[in-house]
Enzyme design. Sequence first.
Site, short mmCIF file in Angstrom:
data_model
loop_
_atom_site.label_atom_id
_atom_site.label_comp_id
_atom_site.label_asym_id
_atom_site.label_seq_id
_atom_site.Cartn_x
_atom_site.Cartn_y
_atom_site.Cartn_z
N ASP A 1 0.18 45.44 26.51
CA ASP A 1 1.50 45.37 27.14
C ASP A 1 2.14 46.76 27.06
O ASP A 1 1.50 47.72 26.61
CB ASP A 1 2.37 44.28 26.48
CG ASP A 1 2.72 44.62 25.04
OD1 ASP A 1 2.24 45.64 24.52
OD2 ASP A 1 3.50 43.87 24.43
N GLU B 1 4.61 33.08 24.11
CA GLU B 1 4.27 34.20 25.00
C GLU B 1 4.93 34.05 26.36
O GLU B 1 5.39 35.02 26.95
CB GLU B 1 2.75 34.33 25.16
CG GLU B 1 2.03 34.84 23.92
CD GLU B 1 2.45 36.25 23.52
OE1 GLU B 1 2.96 36.99 24.37
OE2 GLU B 1 2.28 36.59 22.34
N TYR C 1 -2.89 39.34 30.14
CA TYR C 1 -2.19 39.66 28.89
C TYR C 1 -1.99 38.39 28.04
O TYR C 1 -2.34 38.35 26.86
CB TYR C 1 -0.83 40.34 29.17
CG TYR C 1 0.05 40.28 27.97
CD1 TYR C 1 -0.17 41.16 26.91
CD2 TYR C 1 1.03 39.30 27.82
CE1 TYR C 1 0.58 41.07 25.76
CE2 TYR C 1 1.78 39.19 26.67
CZ TYR C 1 1.55 40.09 25.64
OH TYR C 1 2.28 39.98 24.49
#
Length: 375
Positions: free
Chosen positions: A147, A46, A129
């Site tokens: 997102d 990520e 996020y």
Amino acid sequence: MESKKESISPKLLSKLRKSLLSWFQKNKRELPFRINKNAYRIWVSEIMLQQTRVAAMLPIYETFLERFPDPRSLQNASEDEVMKYWKGLGYYSRARNLKKGAGLLVEKFSGQFPENFEDALSIPGVGSYTASAVLSIAYGKHHAVLDGNVKRVLSRLFLIEQDPLLNSTNQLLGNLALDFLNPEFPGDHNEAMMELGALVCVPIPICQSCPFAEDCEARIAGKEKEIPAAKSVDNWVDLDLHFLFLTSKDRILLLKYPGRRFFKTIYSLPFRLEGKHPYEKDPISEEFFATSRLNSNPHRAKHSITNHRIQLKLSETSEDDRTRIEEIFRKNLDVFFKWVKEEDLKEEFPSSISGKLIKLKNKTIKQPELPAGKV
Ligand code: SF4
């Protein structure tokens, strides 16, 4: 703002969730961070994907994890070595944060990525996020990711026509994402939404391949290409960002502090907001600019950040006495500064603005004048 959940029947919600998962099982890309649900590996993926496309990140991801297979190996490595394995991804502050975060995992969380949302947010470089993505995918926690891809899918699926820049729109989409989240498989659901936004519900959507085609409100209304709505002109804020190249002993000054309007979390050249804008003055940059002798560059460049239409300006100055400059910042505990080589500016100030400023600066470099009489 109220969620639209009341207007979506439980039957339809259930149908949409099932269609999404079944599409994902058949169409998902085989990516190395999907092989198992290891939180550390997902966290690394990520962070790498924050500013890098999947295809560019994959080879680096594999070698990075071969060398640093767990938080302890990353913590124990030298920063230089971590940077070497990060090469090609750019935005090196992400690598520094990963290394710092790995130290935190080892020292505070027994070498594991924490399962608690607040703990996850305490890791450098992890925002809501990333925390939602790691916790839902690795641990099956009920957190919805939101997102850009997911926002586009939700906006079209539920016909959200509001200005995407408004906080209220963001809040509405956040509520919708949570309402829509599959309570049994939150991780797969989140991955599927991101994958659908990356492969099918792209800016020019491929609705014929979409599991939502039958129920998508934007498609039914023929508005799939109009949503998300274009950014509202009314919300644009025009301003000048005046940057300063302050050189001292072949190094340029970079600053970072949370009290300013932009670049709160990264180093940038010092800057001041100018022109008619609705924001309060930043006393640190005001004092700094007032005490520096500026050599103004006549050239300008354009830039935009969210709803800001920005004109970039640049001045240069040099200072032999660093202490005078550093004194200004030492009075403020929140201000971090460092002196870097100009050739490292793009890396140290990781915004496309740094490249634009270098171009502006180079425009003013004069050609050497020929001595009189030589033509
Ligand atoms: S039907 Fe089209 S617009 Fe609607 S979610 Fe699917 S791809 Fe996006």
